[in-house]
Design an enzyme around this catalytic site. Structure first.
Site, mmCIF file in Angstrom:
data_model
loop_
_atom_site.group_PDB
_atom_site.id
_atom_site.type_symbol
_atom_site.label_atom_id
_atom_site.label_comp_id
_atom_site.label_asym_id
_atom_site.label_seq_id
_atom_site.Cartn_x
_atom_site.Cartn_y
_atom_site.Cartn_z
ATOM 1 N N MET A 26 1.131 -1.538 0.194
ATOM 2 C CA MET A 26 -0.097 0.141 0.017
ATOM 3 C C MET A 26 1.040 0.600 0.004
ATOM 4 O O MET A 26 0.332 2.539 0.180
ATOM 5 C CB MET A 26 -0.678 0.231 1.024
ATOM 6 C CG MET A 26 -2.043 -1.183 0.976
ATOM 7 S SD MET A 26 -3.262 -0.329 2.178
ATOM 8 C CE MET A 26 -2.451 -0.390 3.033
ATOM 9 N N LEU A 29 6.216 3.293 1.540
ATOM 10 C CA LEU A 29 7.740 1.903 1.620
ATOM 11 C C LEU A 29 8.372 2.459 2.459
ATOM 12 O O LEU A 29 9.554 2.833 3.316
ATOM 13 C CB LEU A 29 8.427 1.492 0.715
ATOM 14 C CG LEU A 29 7.343 1.397 -0.880
ATOM 15 C CD1 LEU A 29 7.689 1.035 -2.341
ATOM 16 C CD2 LEU A 29 6.383 0.133 0.052
ATOM 17 N N HIS A 33 9.426 -3.201 3.098
ATOM 18 C CA HIS A 33 8.996 -3.841 2.165
ATOM 19 C C HIS A 33 9.829 -3.843 1.075
ATOM 20 O O HIS A 33 9.820 -4.899 0.240
ATOM 21 C CB HIS A 33 8.220 -2.864 1.392
ATOM 22 C CG HIS A 33 7.073 -2.623 2.567
ATOM 23 N ND1 HIS A 33 6.796 -1.300 3.223
ATOM 24 C CD2 HIS A 33 5.133 -3.014 1.902
ATOM 25 C CE1 HIS A 33 5.194 -1.296 3.547
ATOM 26 N NE2 HIS A 33 5.105 -2.430 3.512
ATOM 27 N N GLN A 57 -10.407 -3.055 2.820
ATOM 28 C CA GLN A 57 -9.881 -3.112 3.769
ATOM 29 C C GLN A 57 -9.581 -2.377 5.033
ATOM 30 O O GLN A 57 -9.052 -2.700 6.143
ATOM 31 C CB GLN A 57 -8.473 -3.933 4.095
ATOM 32 C CG GLN A 57 -7.953 -3.257 3.173
ATOM 33 C CD GLN A 57 -6.036 -3.445 2.712
ATOM 34 O OE1 GLN A 57 -5.579 -4.375 1.938
ATOM 35 N NE2 GLN A 57 -5.255 -3.907 3.887
ATOM 36 N N LYS A 145 6.036 -12.012 7.420
ATOM 37 C CA LYS A 145 5.284 -12.387 8.163
ATOM 38 C C LYS A 145 4.573 -11.584 9.460
ATOM 39 O O LYS A 145 4.141 -11.924 10.485
ATOM 40 C CB LYS A 145 6.139 -13.614 8.903
ATOM 41 C CG LYS A 145 6.305 -15.132 7.560
ATOM 42 C CD LYS A 145 7.429 -16.005 9.047
ATOM 43 C CE LYS A 145 7.785 -17.515 8.574
ATOM 44 N NZ LYS A 145 8.207 -18.354 9.409
ATOM 45 N N ASP A 147 2.279 -9.405 9.207
ATOM 46 C CA ASP A 147 0.802 -10.406 9.056
ATOM 47 C C ASP A 147 0.443 -11.473 8.993
ATOM 48 O O ASP A 147 0.504 -11.662 8.010
ATOM 49 C CB ASP A 147 0.395 -9.363 8.468
ATOM 50 C CG ASP A 147 0.544 -7.933 8.170
ATOM 51 O OD1 ASP A 147 -0.202 -7.032 8.966
ATOM 52 O OD2 ASP A 147 1.279 -7.118 7.133
ATOM 53 N N GLN A 150 -2.462 -12.861 8.353
ATOM 54 C CA GLN A 150 -3.207 -12.959 6.810
ATOM 55 C C GLN A 150 -2.808 -12.885 5.862
ATOM 56 O O GLN A 150 -3.035 -13.446 4.970
ATOM 57 C CB GLN A 150 -2.302 -10.788 6.156
ATOM 58 C CG GLN A 150 -2.951 -10.527 4.747
ATOM 59 C CD GLN A 150 -1.975 -9.057 5.202
ATOM 60 O OE1 GLN A 150 -2.663 -7.706 5.083
ATOM 61 N NE2 GLN A 150 -1.309 -8.889 4.106
ATOM 62 N N SER A 182 6.822 -1.431 10.812
ATOM 63 C CA SER A 182 5.606 -0.488 10.026
ATOM 64 C C SER A 182 5.362 0.487 9.003
ATOM 65 O O SER A 182 5.850 1.352 9.466
ATOM 66 C CB SER A 182 4.481 -1.438 10.830
ATOM 67 O OG SER A 182 3.642 -0.748 10.713
ATOM 68 N N ARG A 184 3.105 1.933 9.989
ATOM 69 C CA ARG A 184 2.466 2.982 10.933
ATOM 70 C C ARG A 184 2.877 3.563 12.058
ATOM 71 O O ARG A 184 2.525 4.034 13.041
ATOM 72 C CB ARG A 184 0.988 2.110 11.005
ATOM 73 C CG ARG A 184 0.279 2.016 10.358
ATOM 74 C CD ARG A 184 -1.177 1.483 10.906
ATOM 75 N NE ARG A 184 -2.651 1.758 10.277
ATOM 76 C CZ ARG A 184 -3.073 0.888 9.161
ATOM 77 N NH1 ARG A 184 -2.252 -0.348 9.197
ATOM 78 N NH2 ARG A 184 -4.404 0.349 8.382
#
Length: 278
Positions: A26, A29, A33, A57, A145, A147, A150, A182, A184
């Site tokens: 998304m 990066l 990533h 999502q 991993k 997530d 997911q 992350s 976030r």
């Protein structure tokens, strides 16, 4: 690096390749990533990355509109990492009409943990991943991993639909203090960033308790929840689950510890596979 904005452009360009290796993102990066992109390069004849912030999502109260979009920086990083093709559609390109056909993953796996606290999240994830797979038609796709649930759900989806795609799970990349990387993390204040390492430390404490022979797993979970709560976190879950299917474990099952907790306004997730033989 070729940039495709539409499905037609992407398919035309990828027509020359037989085994694309694909990393869906998304954007915004970070090194995690880019590690996926580097690992993808030897696995295919073209390395494809997608950037698409998937509205499906996000729950209504979540951060879709404010989710960081860092296009110029992302492109610079991907070029430096050796990405061959960037697929960056807008919503009208990927969803030219309302996406009423959606992928509903197995609720036994998808309605627990993240799916319990974020209802419908994995429907959105599976729907966009299936559509991206249709667009890219990769031979291999890589997911982190971090997530964990997911990754398990996507593997299950690929297996059930007999998609000719190898799903590769890549170990979580961490900062030097142990925080899982992350997008976030950028929301954290300086004080919160210093505190954020406590989430991975909580997982490590749970793992140590299991390795030391403690068998009351619910007590281990309760201690972890209470410890984070006392530090000002708002935990959603800190649990020990069977690694194979994320259900409640039986004695002897390989375990994974999983956590999700809010620190200030930022919700962080992490996990740790537990080797009980060590």
């Amino acid at each position: 690096m070729y940039i495709a904005r539409t499905i037609a452009e992407l398919r035309e360009h990828l027509g020359a390749y037989r085994r694309p290796a694909f990393v869906p993102t998304m954007g915004n990066l970070h090194d995690g990533h880019l590690d996926l992109v580097r690992r993808a390069k030897p696995l295919g004849d073209a390395t494809v990355v997608s950037i698409f912030v998937n509205r499906l999502q996000f729950l209504p109260h979540e951060d879709f509109d404010t989710y960081p979009r860092t296009w110029d920086s992302d492109c610079e990083k991907l070029r430096a990492t050796g990405c061959d093709v960037l697929f960056a559609p807008d919503e009208k390109a990927l969803y030219p009409e309302p996406q009423t056909c959606k992928v509903h993953p197995d609720p036994v796996l998808a309605n627990i943990l993240e799916g319990h606290f974020r209802p419908g999240f994995f429907i959105g994830v599976c729907t966009v991943v299936m559509k991206l797979f249709s667009c890219v038609q990769p031979a291999t796709a890589l997911f982190g991993k971090k997530d964990y649930q997911q990754l398990m759900i996507i593997r299950h989806m690929v297996r059930q639909f007999a998609l000719p795609i190898e799903i590769v799970g890549v170990e979580t990349l961490r900062a030097t203090d142990g925080l899982a990387l992350s997008s976030r993390n950028g929301y954290l204040s300086e004080t919160e960033r210093a505190e954020s390492v406590q989430l991975s430390k909580a997982l490590q404490a749970m793992a140590e308790a299991v390795r030391s022979g403690e068998r009351d797993l619910q007590a281990v979970e309760t201690r972890a929840m209470e410890a984070l709560g006392k530090r000002g976190w708002q935990p959603d879950y800190l649990v020990l689950r069977r690694r194979s299917d994320l259900q409640a474990p039986s004695p002897g099952d390989p375990l994974v510890a999983l956590a999700a907790a809010r620190l200030g306004a930022t919700r962080l997730i992490d996990n740790l596979e537990i080797d009980t033989q060590s």
